[in-house]
Design a protein around this motif. Structure first.
Motif, short mmCIF file in Angstrom:
data_model
loop_
_atom_site.label_atom_id
_atom_site.label_comp_id
_atom_site.label_asym_id
_atom_site.label_seq_id
_atom_site.Cartn_x
_atom_site.Cartn_y
_atom_site.Cartn_z
N PRO A 163 43.77 28.26 41.61
CA PRO A 163 43.77 29.48 40.78
C PRO A 163 43.23 29.29 39.37
O PRO A 163 42.45 30.12 38.88
CB PRO A 163 45.26 29.87 40.76
N ALA A 176 39.47 28.54 39.37
CA ALA A 176 38.75 29.78 39.66
C ALA A 176 38.73 30.67 38.41
O ALA A 176 37.70 31.26 38.07
CB ALA A 176 39.40 30.51 40.83
N ALA A 177 39.85 30.75 37.72
CA ALA A 177 39.92 31.55 36.50
C ALA A 177 38.98 30.98 35.44
O ALA A 177 38.29 31.71 34.73
CB ALA A 177 41.35 31.59 35.97
N PHE A 178 38.96 29.65 35.37
CA PHE A 178 38.09 28.99 34.39
C PHE A 178 36.62 29.28 34.69
O PHE A 178 35.85 29.63 33.80
CB PHE A 178 38.37 27.48 34.40
N LEU A 179 36.25 29.15 35.96
CA LEU A 179 34.86 29.45 36.34
C LEU A 179 34.55 30.92 36.05
O LEU A 179 33.45 31.27 35.63
CB LEU A 179 34.62 29.12 37.81
N GLY A 180 35.54 31.76 36.29
CA GLY A 180 35.37 33.19 36.01
C GLY A 180 35.12 33.43 34.53
O GLY A 180 34.52 34.44 34.15
N THR A 181 35.58 32.53 33.69
CA THR A 181 35.38 32.66 32.26
C THR A 181 34.00 32.20 31.83
O THR A 181 33.35 32.84 31.01
CB THR A 181 36.43 31.80 31.51
N ALA A 203 31.29 31.26 33.94
CA ALA A 203 30.13 31.50 34.79
C ALA A 203 29.35 32.73 34.34
O ALA A 203 29.95 33.76 34.02
CB ALA A 203 30.58 31.67 36.24
N LEU A 217 31.11 35.85 40.09
CA LEU A 217 32.37 35.17 39.80
C LEU A 217 33.10 34.81 41.08
O LEU A 217 33.19 35.62 42.00
CB LEU A 217 33.25 36.08 38.94
N PRO A 218 33.64 33.60 41.15
CA PRO A 218 34.44 33.23 42.31
C PRO A 218 35.87 33.75 42.17
O PRO A 218 36.26 34.20 41.09
CB PRO A 218 34.44 31.70 42.25
N VAL A 219 36.62 33.71 43.25
CA VAL A 219 38.06 33.95 43.16
C VAL A 219 38.78 32.76 43.80
O VAL A 219 38.17 31.98 44.53
CB VAL A 219 38.50 35.27 43.83
N ALA A 220 40.07 32.65 43.51
CA ALA A 220 40.85 31.52 44.00
C ALA A 220 40.83 31.48 45.52
O ALA A 220 40.83 32.52 46.18
CB ALA A 220 42.29 31.61 43.49
N ASP A 246 43.11 38.98 42.28
CA ASP A 246 42.11 37.94 41.97
C ASP A 246 40.95 38.48 41.15
O ASP A 246 40.51 37.86 40.18
CB ASP A 246 41.47 37.47 43.30
N GLN A 254 39.70 37.91 36.84
CA GLN A 254 38.43 37.35 36.36
C GLN A 254 37.84 38.19 35.22
O GLN A 254 37.22 37.64 34.31
CB GLN A 254 37.41 37.23 37.50
N ASN A 256 39.93 37.37 32.12
CA ASN A 256 39.69 36.02 31.61
C ASN A 256 38.38 35.89 30.83
O ASN A 256 38.24 35.01 30.00
CB ASN A 256 39.71 35.01 32.75
N ARG A 257 37.45 36.76 31.10
CA ARG A 257 36.17 36.66 30.38
C ARG A 257 36.26 37.17 28.95
O ARG A 257 35.38 36.89 28.15
CB ARG A 257 35.09 37.44 31.13
N ARG A 310 39.44 37.27 27.08
CA ARG A 310 40.61 36.81 26.30
C ARG A 310 40.27 35.54 25.53
O ARG A 310 39.32 34.84 25.85
CB ARG A 310 41.83 36.60 27.21
N MET A 335 44.66 31.62 30.18
CA MET A 335 44.06 32.38 31.27
C MET A 335 45.18 33.02 32.09
O MET A 335 46.28 32.49 32.17
CB MET A 335 43.25 31.46 32.19
N ILE A 336 44.87 34.14 32.74
CA ILE A 336 45.80 34.70 33.72
C ILE A 336 45.32 34.27 35.09
O ILE A 336 44.11 34.21 35.33
CB ILE A 336 45.91 36.24 33.60
N VAL A 337 46.26 33.91 35.98
CA VAL A 337 45.85 33.56 37.34
C VAL A 337 46.39 34.61 38.31
O VAL A 337 47.37 35.30 38.01
CB VAL A 337 46.31 32.14 37.76
#
Lengths: 211, 208
Positions: A15, A18-23, A25, A29-32, B120, B124, B127-128, B130, B134-136
C-alpha cells in the motif's frame, strides 16, 4: 545494444509503495496489489523503445519513463501478474537479453539511525516524497546500485514490518531507500530489505559510472 | 497602525510531532521542532504582514517559520521553545495594531466530513497534492474546511493530541483553511470532534 542494469519484478505493490509511486509517477498511477516491473537500461534514451515494446505487447500501464543523466528507467504495472511478466519477457526478447544479464545489486551503505533528533527530521522531511519522518523515530537508510532495486527493497521491507515509507529513489546512479518507524519495526524491515537485495542474481559489475 | 484587520490569532501551546514535521516540510523560513509554542497571525491587507513580522522579531527572540502574502490576506507563523516568548510576541503585535486576541474573527466551520475506507484510486489523487504523510487505501479520511484559514493549524494540532491519526495536509492560509487527516476509523472518530471543539472554543467577532 542496450545494457540491462535493473530488471526487477514486484509481485504485489504494497500500500505505501503504491501510494508513493502515485505521488511521484508522471504517468498512469498504480494501485496497491498490482504487479509491477522496473527496467533500467543504458543508454538512457533507449527506454523509449522498451516502453514501446511493453505497451504494444501487453495490457500493462506505464507509471514512469525516465531518461536521466546516464540511464533510462521504465515502470509498468497491471492487476495481472501474468501481463507484467509477459511485458518483461517481451522486452528481454526484443533487446536479445536474458533476465540474468541484469547487474547483481550491490549494497553500498545500509544503516540505522536510532532516535532521530528533532532537528534532523526536519531536514529529511523537506526532501522526502513519502511519509514524514517523526522526531525520535528510527531511520533505516540504504544505498544500492543499480538504482531500480531500491523499489524492491522498499516493497519487501513494507511486507515485513509496520514501517513508514519516507522516500525511495529508484532512478539515477544509486538507489536510495529511507524508512521510518519504531525501532522494533525498523529492525525487522532493515533485515528484510537487505535479504531481498542479496537474494537477487545477476552479472557482477564493478561500479560502472561513466561520469 | 489603523486599518489592519485581524483575521486569525491562533496560539499553539505545543506543536505536536507531526505538525512540526509538516511545518518543517512546507515552511520557507526558520523550521520549528516538536514541543515548541507557535503563533499564527492572519491579517488584511496581506502586504502589511511584513510590518507584523518586524514587530515580532524586534520585540522578542521568536523565529518566523512562514510569512505568506497571498491573494487577499497575510499570514505569519512564528515559534519559540518558550511559550512566554511567543505570547510576548503576540502581545506586541496586538498592541501595535490596536487589537486584542478576541478582535479576531470567530472561526466558522464550513465543512467537516469523514470518508470511510478510502478507495485505492482516490488515495492516489490525494497523495499527489499533500505535503505530509501519505494516505493508504482502506484508511478513513477526515477533511475540514474552516474560515479564517489559520484556524486549521489549531484544529490539526488538537486532533493530533487526541488520537493516533496521520497528518496529510494543513492549509493555514488563503480564503479557507483546510485539514486532511487519515487513520483507522477508531482514531478518526476521536480526532474530528477534537478538531471541531478546539475551533468552536475560540472567541471572536462575527466575520463579514
Amino acid at each position: 545494444m542496450a545494457d540491462l542494469r535493473s530488471f526487477v519484478f514486484l509481485d504485489s505493490l504494497q500500500p505505501q509503495l503504491a501510494a508513493f509511486l502515485g505521488t511521484i509517477a508522471k504517468g498512469f498511477l498504480p494501485v496497491a496489489g498490482e504487479a509491477s516491473l522496473i527496467v533500467e537500461i543504458s543508454p538512457g534514451i533507449e527506454i523509449n523503445r522498451v516502453t514501446d515494446i511493453a505497451v504494444k505487447a501487453t495490457d500493462v500501464r506505464p507509471g514512469m519513463q525516465i531518461v536521466e543523466r546516464l540511464y533510462g528507467m521504465l515502470e509498468v504495472h497491471s492487476t495481472s501478474q501474468a501481463d507484467v511478466r509477459q511485458a518483461g519477457a517481451a522486452i528481454l526478447d526484443a533487446l536479445a537479453l536474458k533476465e540474468a544479464d541484469r547487474i547483481k545489486p550491490r549494497v553500498l551503505s545500509s544503516q540505522v539511525i536510532k532516535h532521530v533528533d528533532d532537528l534532523q527530521v526536519q531536514l529529511i522531511n523537506r526532501n522526502r516524497q513519502g511519509m514524514m519522518l517523526i522526531a525520535r523515530e528510527s531511520l533505516f537508510i540504504m544505498e544500492v546500485e543499480p538504482a531500480g532495486y531500491a523499489a524492491f527493497a522498499a516493497n519487501e521491507a513494507e511486507k515485513a514490518a509496520e514501517i513508514n515509507v519516507v522516500d525511495v529513489r529508484m532512478t539515477g546512479a544509486f538507489g536510495r531507500v529511507y524508512l521510518g518507524g519504531e525501532q522494533r519495526d525498523i529492525d525487522v524491515a532493515s533485515v528484510a530489505a537487505t535479504k531481498a537485495i542479496e537474494a537477487l542474481t545477476g552479472r557482477v559489475a564493478s561500479s560502472s559510472r561513466k561520469d | 497602525m489603523a486599518g489592519i484587520d485581524l483575521r486569525s490569532y491562533v496560539f499553539l501551546d505545543s506543536l505536536q510531532p507531526q505538525h512540526a514535521a509538516f511545518l518543517g516540510t512546507v515552511a520557507k523560513g526558520f523550521l520549528p521542532v516538536g514541543g515548541q509554542a507557535s503563533l499564527f497571525i492572519e491579517i488584511s491587507p496581506g502586504i502589511e504582514i511584513n510590518r507584523i513580522t518586524d514587530i515580532a522579531v524586534k520585540a522578542t527572540r521568536v523565529t518566523p517559520g512562514m510569512q505568506i502574502v497571498e491573494r487577499l490576506y497575510g499570514l505569519l507563523e512564528l515559534h519559540h521553545d518558550e511559550q512566554a516568548e511567543v505570547r510576548r510576541a503576540g502581545e506586541a503585535i496586538l498592541r501595535e495594531i490596536g487589537a486584542s486576541d478576541t478582535s479576531r474573527i470567530k472561526p466558522e466551520i464550513l465543512s467537516s466530513t469523514v470518508i470511510r475506507h478510502l478507495d485505492d484510486r482516490q488515495t492516489q489523487l490525494i497523495n499527489r497534492v499533500r505535503h505530509g504523510h501519505m494516505i493508504v487505501a482502506g484508511q478513513s479520511l477526515y477533511t475540514l474546511e474552516v474560515q479564517p484559514a489559520a484556524n486549521a493549524a489549531l484544529a490539526a494540532n488538537e486532533a493530533e493530541k487526541a488520537a493516533r491519526i496521520k497528518v496529510l495536509e494543513i492549509v493555514a492560509f488563503g480564503s479557507l483553511g483546510r485539514v486532511y487527516l487519515a487513520g483507522e476509523d477508531r482514531d478518526i472518530d476521536v480526532a474530528w470532534p477534537a478538531a471541531e471543539n478546539a475551533i468552536r472554543g475560540l472567541a471572536g467577532r462575527a466575520g463579514k
